[in-house]
Enzyme design. Structure first.
Site, PDB file in Angstrom:
ATOM      1  N   ASP A  73       0.716  -1.200   0.154  1.00 45.84           N
ATOM      2  CA  ASP A  73      -0.047   0.007   0.041  1.00 45.84           C
ATOM      3  C   ASP A  73       0.804   1.215  -0.057  1.00 45.84           C
ATOM      4  O   ASP A  73       0.386   2.434   0.351  1.00 45.84           O
ATOM      5  CB  ASP A  73      -1.054  -0.025   1.211  1.00 45.84           C
ATOM      6  CG  ASP A  73      -2.221  -0.485   0.908  1.00 45.84           C
ATOM      7  OD1 ASP A  73      -2.472  -0.775  -0.406  1.00 45.84           O
ATOM      8  OD2 ASP A  73      -3.281  -0.422   1.727  1.00 45.84           O
ATOM      9  N   CYS A 128     -15.482 -12.373 -11.745  1.00 44.01           N
ATOM     10  CA  CYS A 128     -16.410 -13.165 -10.819  1.00 44.01           C
ATOM     11  C   CYS A 128     -17.650 -13.322 -11.632  1.00 44.01           C
ATOM     12  O   CYS A 128     -17.878 -13.068 -12.656  1.00 44.01           O
ATOM     13  CB  CYS A 128     -16.689 -12.245  -9.592  1.00 44.01           C
ATOM     14  SG  CYS A 128     -17.532 -10.791  -9.797  1.00 44.01           S
ATOM     15  N   CYS A 134     -22.859  -6.504  -4.670  1.00 42.77           N
ATOM     16  CA  CYS A 134     -22.113  -5.475  -4.339  1.00 42.77           C
ATOM     17  C   CYS A 134     -22.339  -4.171  -4.466  1.00 42.77           C
ATOM     18  O   CYS A 134     -22.148  -3.069  -3.765  1.00 42.77           O
ATOM     19  CB  CYS A 134     -20.472  -5.796  -4.483  1.00 42.77           C
ATOM     20  SG  CYS A 134     -20.549  -5.973  -6.192  1.00 42.77           S
ATOM     21  N   CYS A 153     -17.733   6.052  -1.220  1.00 47.18           N
ATOM     22  CA  CYS A 153     -17.363   4.806  -0.658  1.00 47.18           C
ATOM     23  C   CYS A 153     -17.293   4.984   0.919  1.00 47.18           C
ATOM     24  O   CYS A 153     -16.168   6.098   1.480  1.00 47.18           O
ATOM     25  CB  CYS A 153     -16.062   4.198  -1.141  1.00 47.18           C
ATOM     26  SG  CYS A 153     -15.404   2.746  -0.188  1.00 47.18           S
ATOM     27  N   CYS A 181     -15.752  -0.042   6.072  1.00 43.15           N
ATOM     28  CA  CYS A 181     -16.913  -0.814   5.329  1.00 43.15           C
ATOM     29  C   CYS A 181     -16.714  -2.096   4.911  1.00 43.15           C
ATOM     30  O   CYS A 181     -15.758  -2.136   3.924  1.00 43.15           O
ATOM     31  CB  CYS A 181     -17.645   0.318   4.457  1.00 43.15           C
ATOM     32  SG  CYS A 181     -19.348  -0.282   4.135  1.00 43.15           S
ATOM     33  N   CYS A 184     -19.904  -4.451   0.863  1.00 43.71           N
ATOM     34  CA  CYS A 184     -19.690  -5.083  -0.455  1.00 43.71           C
ATOM     35  C   CYS A 184     -19.036  -6.540  -0.267  1.00 43.71           C
ATOM     36  O   CYS A 184     -19.366  -7.416  -1.368  1.00 43.71           O
ATOM     37  CB  CYS A 184     -19.052  -4.202  -1.478  1.00 43.71           C
ATOM     38  SG  CYS A 184     -17.199  -4.001  -0.976  1.00 43.71           S
TER      39      CYS A 184
END
Length: 251
Positions: A73, A128, A134, A153, A181, A184
């Site tokens: 990150d 997917c 989501c 978001c 969060c 999703c």
């Protein structure tokens, strides 16, 4: 990868030729709490750093003429795109990497190198099943087709510093988490029965909940001393207090 990211990657590892990618599972159960599951254990930046640094040292010993630069990150590399290009897991409609049997409850780490490693022996990640759950569950409507709006978001908003516009404050006030969060991910079929992580750093000594009383009268230094090794602490005490205050105001 855009030109700016390429320049930053070049500054980290001149002559970089490839990226090695790993996915590390962190799911440790779903106990009640107001912190996102990823933030309850030890800060993943620290954990993955502890995993990747020794690997880079071993690689450098074997290939002393080459550089191996770890990243979690904190590099210019588009980690998810690199993972998909390497054929790791599936391309989630929520923009996350899905790695059965762990689902999307994984952290990504990278090693940037100037070593001409062979290409992956697998095809790029397929998508997917595109069930759309989501996108439908996102309160802010951040997921729209192939686009993602971070300003809608909730995970992003819980980490955003400073004063928020009324619309974003309303989203946070109605939110159930003080940090992050998971909505999703919770509705994703691939996360229905995820395999738990075997890493004790993500299983033990979890912080599942923060309340206003827990941060009342606490200084920034005390907050860092208590929670400095947790991912929810990196934006500072003021952000946590604001989120808790907004959620308290709705009652």
């Amino acid at each position: 990868m855009d030109e700016n990211a390429r320049e930053k990657a070049e500054s980290l590892c001149p002559g970089a030729k490839c990226v090695l990618v790993c996915a590390v599972p962190y799911y440790a159960g779903d106990a009640p709490g107001n912190l996102s599951l990823y933030a309850r254990g030890r800060d993943y930046h620290l954990v993955l750093g502890d995993l990747l640094n020794p690997i880079c040292e071993v690689l450098h010993e074997k290939y002393p003429a080459h550089r191996f630069v770890p990243g979690v990150d904190n590099s210019p590399l588009p980690e998810r795109e690199a993972a998909w290009a390497a054929g790791i897991g599936l391309r989630g409609e929520h923009g996350l990497v899905i790695v059965p049997p762990y689902g999307s409850w994984v952290f990504l780490g990278t090693i940037l190198t100037d070593h001409p490693a062979p290409p992956p022996d697998r095809a790029p990640s397929p998508p997917c099943i595109r069930c759309g759950k989501c996108q439908k569950v996102c309160p802010g409507g951040a997921l729209r087709g192939e686009t993602f709006d971070p300003e809608r978001c909730l995970s992003h908003l819980t980490q955003k510093k400073g004063e928020l516009p009324p619309e974003q404050e309303a989203l946070l006030a109605a939110h159930t988490l003080a940090w992050g969060c998971d909505l999703c991910q919770r509705v994703c079929p691939y996360n229905a029965h995820p395999k738990a992580t075997e890493l004790s750093t993500f299983r033990d000594d979890l912080v599942e909940n923060l309340t206003a009383d827990m941060v009342e009268g606490v200084t920034n230094r005390q907050f860092k001393e208590r929670y400095g090794d947790r991912a929810f602490a990196w934006r500072g005490l003021a952000v946590i207090r604001r989120n808790l205050a907004l959620q308290t105001s709705k009652n």
